[in-house]
Write a protein that holds these residues in place. Structure first.
Motif, PDB file in Angstrom:
ATOM      1  N   THR A 164      54.354  55.748  32.771  1.00  0.00           N
ATOM      2  CA  THR A 164      54.565  54.884  33.931  1.00  0.00           C
ATOM      3  C   THR A 164      53.333  54.797  34.829  1.00  0.00           C
ATOM      4  N   GLU A 165      53.285  53.688  35.562  1.00  0.00           N
ATOM      5  CA  GLU A 165      52.190  53.474  36.508  1.00  0.00           C
ATOM      6  C   GLU A 165      52.782  53.150  37.880  1.00  0.00           C
ATOM      7  N   ASP A 166      52.118  52.382  38.700  1.00  0.00           N
ATOM      8  CA  ASP A 166      52.559  52.198  40.085  1.00  0.00           C
ATOM      9  C   ASP A 166      53.960  51.606  40.199  1.00  0.00           C
ATOM     10  N   SER A 167      54.339  50.757  39.279  1.00  0.00           N
ATOM     11  CA  SER A 167      55.652  50.109  39.349  1.00  0.00           C
ATOM     12  C   SER A 167      56.790  51.087  39.099  1.00  0.00           C
ATOM     13  N   GLY A 168      56.479  52.204  38.429  1.00  0.00           N
ATOM     14  CA  GLY A 168      57.524  53.159  38.082  1.00  0.00           C
ATOM     15  C   GLY A 168      58.386  52.705  36.916  1.00  0.00           C
ATOM     16  N   LYS A 169      58.054  51.576  36.319  1.00  0.00           N
ATOM     17  CA  LYS A 169      58.856  51.048  35.209  1.00  0.00           C
ATOM     18  C   LYS A 169      58.542  51.782  33.912  1.00  0.00           C
ATOM     19  N   TRP A 170      59.602  52.048  33.141  1.00  0.00           N
ATOM     20  CA  TRP A 170      59.446  52.707  31.848  1.00  0.00           C
ATOM     21  C   TRP A 170      59.374  51.697  30.708  1.00  0.00           C
ATOM     22  N   GLU A 171      59.050  50.449  31.033  1.00  0.00           N
ATOM     23  CA  GLU A 171      58.919  49.409  30.021  1.00  0.00           C
ATOM     24  C   GLU A 171      57.491  49.416  29.473  1.00  0.00           C
ATOM     25  N   ALA A 215      54.696  47.272  30.944  1.00  0.00           N
ATOM     26  CA  ALA A 215      54.154  47.593  32.264  1.00  0.00           C
ATOM     27  C   ALA A 215      52.887  48.443  32.192  1.00  0.00           C
ATOM     28  N   LYS A 254      47.960  57.035  35.937  1.00  0.00           N
ATOM     29  CA  LYS A 254      49.377  57.113  35.624  1.00  0.00           C
ATOM     30  C   LYS A 254      50.104  57.763  36.790  1.00  0.00           C
ATOM     31  N   ARG A 272      50.359  62.502  39.785  1.00  0.00           N
ATOM     32  CA  ARG A 272      49.542  61.303  39.570  1.00  0.00           C
ATOM     33  C   ARG A 272      48.293  61.735  38.804  1.00  0.00           C
ATOM     34  N   TYR A 332      69.442  49.052  34.742  1.00  0.00           N
ATOM     35  CA  TYR A 332      68.446  48.736  33.719  1.00  0.00           C
ATOM     36  C   TYR A 332      69.002  48.999  32.323  1.00  0.00           C
TER      37      TYR A 332
END
Length: 372
Positions: free
Chosen positions: A126-133, A136, A156, A206, A361
């Motif tokens: 994950t990165e800033d969006s926090g999405k596990w897709e 992203a 990350k 981070r 989700y």
């Protein structure tokens, strides 16, 4: 599929519970929460060398015990019950990513250290969006000009135990597509910072990469399928952990309802409390069914895994959060205090609800996977 635990599996549960009762009481959980590392190295070593927990579901050819995912969810359920503060979940997550990578040499090189409890590993996705897709992912990898290998540039976020891991598996983009890389914890250009999070029983970090050397795992651009399976397995593992926490909240509520006297009667005799406990029991037992079924699907590498993984994660997240909230309500004023453990489970329930995607989700993902 066999939907009942064997005698050997039940004995494993008893052994792990005895160990955690000794090594992870509430006092120790609270102590480790306040440390930067967030775990006890001696206990971690015992887990690997005496109980073989880190290598439980790793094949024997890579130094593990060769058990299935069913045994793993039993262990994770007990760890969720005890709120174990240790980098076990993150290390299992990384081991699954290696096993799904299709890179035999990387498995031979990296899995034995994990199985022996010598390597703390994690997956940085994950990165800033926090999405596990997977879409992203924005961190980039560049092929080195000479000598082979790659370098990583970017960052990350919310990396489980990223501050202490000595092996970090990083998802990054290359010209060929999404790829997976292995980075040593002491690699040049790697900066790690602890994050202040609500649930300090599970540390997050981070990670900054600046020209950081990395080893390609598998083929360039070929990581999507393996990472998708890894995330499904992670959802199943987390569902099992959530079941353990939800059961503990139910046990705490029922015990308190028996001993707390109000108006000359145990509060458990009042209809409102009875209904709360009955609803919790129904949800916890249903969550167990979902998590166990998903565990057996993972063990058999069944085609149903993508569907039941999302189903289990969504339902177990809701069940754990509801059980943790009701546990506080049943305890009344004392349940809101720092001294009572109810808030520790509530915070773990909320953070677990969001980890790998929230229930909304996963219900949407489930609908997509069954063609709705």
């Amino acid at each position: 599929m066999n939907f009942a635990f064997s005698e050997e599996q039940e004995e494993l549960r008893k052994s792990v519970r005895r160990f955690l009762d000794q090594k992870s009481p509430e006092t120790e959980v609270r102590r480790l929460m306040e440390t930067d590392e967030g775990y006890d190295p001696d206990v971690w070593s015992q887990m690997g060398q005496q109980l073989g927990l880190q290598g439980l579901a790793i094949p024997e050819e890579y130094g593990g015990s060769g058990y299935s995912y069913v045994e793993l969810i039993i262990v994770l359920e007990e760890m969720g019950r005890a709120l174990l503060a240790a980098p076990y979940f993150s290390t299992i997550l990384a081991a699954n990513a290696l096993l799904a990578s299709g890179d035999d040499q990387a498995k031979k090189d990296l899995l034995p250290g994990i199985a022996a409890g010598e390597t703390i590993a994690t997956l940085a996705l994950t990165e800033d969006s926090g999405k596990w897709e997977l879409d992203a992912v924005g961190l980039t990898a560049t092929a080195a000009q000479s000598g082979g290998g790659y370098t990583l540039d970017g960052h990350k976020m919310f990396v489980l135990d990223g501050h202490i891991a000595n092996l970090i598996l990083v998802a990054a983009k290359t010209g060929e597509g999404l790829s997976l890389f292995a980075v040593e914890g002491d690699a040049s250009g790697l900066t790690r910072k602890n994050l202040s999070t609500m649930d300090q029983t599970r540390k997050q970090a981070r990670l900054e990469f600046s020209g950081t050397p990395a080893r390609l795992i598998g083929t360039a651009g070929g990581a999507a399928e393996g990472l998708t399976k890894t995330l499904d397995l992670a959802a199943v593992a987390l569902a099992a952990e959530q079941v353990g926490g939800a059961q503990k909240c139910l046990d705490m509520s029922v015990e308190y309802a028996k001993v707390r006297v109000q108006f000359g009667r145990p509060i458990g005799s009042f209809q409102a409390i009875k209904h709360k406990c009955a609803d919790m029991l129904l949800e916890v037992e249903s969550a167990k069914s979902a998590a166990y079924y998903a565990g057996w699907a993972a063990a058999d590498d069944n085609d149903e895994l993508p569907v039941v993984a999302s189903l289990a994660k969504a339902y177990c997240s809701d069940a754990y959060f509801h059980a943790a909230a009701e546990n506080i309500q049943i305890h009344g004023g004392i349940g809101f205090t720092w001294e009572h453990p109810a808030h520790l489970y509530f915070k773990r329930a909320k953070s677990s609800e969001l980890l790998f995607g929230d229930p909304t989700y996963h219900r949407e993902l489930l609908a997509q996977r069954i063609g709705l």
